[in-house]
Write a protein that holds these residues in place. Structure first.
Motif, short mmCIF file in Angstrom:
data_model
loop_
_atom_site.label_atom_id
_atom_site.label_comp_id
_atom_site.label_asym_id
_atom_site.label_seq_id
_atom_site.Cartn_x
_atom_site.Cartn_y
_atom_site.Cartn_z
N SER A 176 0.83 -1.21 0.00
CA SER A 176 0.00 0.00 0.00
C SER A 176 0.86 1.26 0.00
CB SER A 176 -0.96 0.02 1.19
OG SER A 176 -0.26 0.19 2.40
N ASP A 230 6.51 20.86 -10.09
CA ASP A 230 5.67 20.32 -11.15
C ASP A 230 4.19 20.70 -10.99
OD1 ASP A 230 7.93 19.13 -12.22
OD2 ASP A 230 7.56 17.21 -11.24
N SER A 237 3.72 1.56 -1.50
CA SER A 237 4.30 1.74 -2.82
C SER A 237 3.29 2.27 -3.83
CB SER A 237 4.89 0.42 -3.34
OG SER A 237 3.88 -0.52 -3.60
N SER A 238 2.01 2.22 -3.48
CA SER A 238 1.00 2.76 -4.39
C SER A 238 0.80 4.26 -4.20
CB SER A 238 -0.33 2.02 -4.20
OG SER A 238 -0.86 2.30 -2.93
N GLN A 239 1.45 4.81 -3.18
CA GLN A 239 1.37 6.25 -2.98
C GLN A 239 2.24 6.94 -4.02
OE1 GLN A 239 2.48 7.00 1.04
NE2 GLN A 239 0.79 5.85 1.88
N ARG A 240 1.84 8.13 -4.38
CA ARG A 240 2.59 8.86 -5.39
C ARG A 240 3.23 10.09 -4.76
NH1 ARG A 240 -1.30 9.88 -10.22
NH2 ARG A 240 0.62 10.69 -11.10
N ALA A 241 4.33 10.49 -5.29
CA ALA A 241 5.00 11.70 -4.83
C ALA A 241 5.17 12.65 -6.01
CB ALA A 241 6.36 11.34 -4.25
N PHE A 242 5.09 13.92 -5.72
CA PHE A 242 5.24 14.93 -6.75
C PHE A 242 6.24 15.97 -6.29
CE2 PHE A 242 0.95 13.28 -7.11
CZ PHE A 242 0.82 13.06 -8.47
N ARG A 243 6.90 16.58 -7.22
CA ARG A 243 7.77 17.71 -6.92
C ARG A 243 6.90 18.96 -6.92
NH1 ARG A 243 13.19 17.91 -7.77
NH2 ARG A 243 12.89 19.95 -8.73
#
Length: 84
Positions: free
Chosen positions: A48, A59, A50-56
């Motif tokens: 679970s 961006d 690893s399904s999280q997303r990260a953004f800069r």
């Protein structure tokens, strides 16, 4: 992290499984890490996460950045109120 050989897995399975209850266990073959043994709960948490997303932040659009910062401010103020 605990480390066992494939041979240990066959000969000392109880000990290997017990170690896995305390955290992931490296299983090696000829000195090289080949497998990791972990509990189903540990795997589910990892999956679970690893399904999280990260953004800069670079961006994000201006609108997205403002919305994000507003949300952070709201969370920070909730923490201030709970400390009263």
């Amino acid at each position: 992290m605990a480390r066992f050989t494939l041979t240990d897995l066959g000969n000392k399975s109880g000990e290997v499984v017990e170690a896995a209850f305390n955290g992931p266990v490296d299983i090696t073959k000829r000195g090289k890490r080949k497998f990791v043994l972990m509990t189903a709960d540990q795997f589910d948490r990892l999956k679970s996460a690893s399904s999280q997303r990260a953004f800069r932040s670079d961006d994000l659009t201006t609108e997205e950045r403002d919305s994000f910062l507003s949300g952070l401010d709201a969370v920070a103020h909730e923490g201030d109120r709970s400390n009263d």
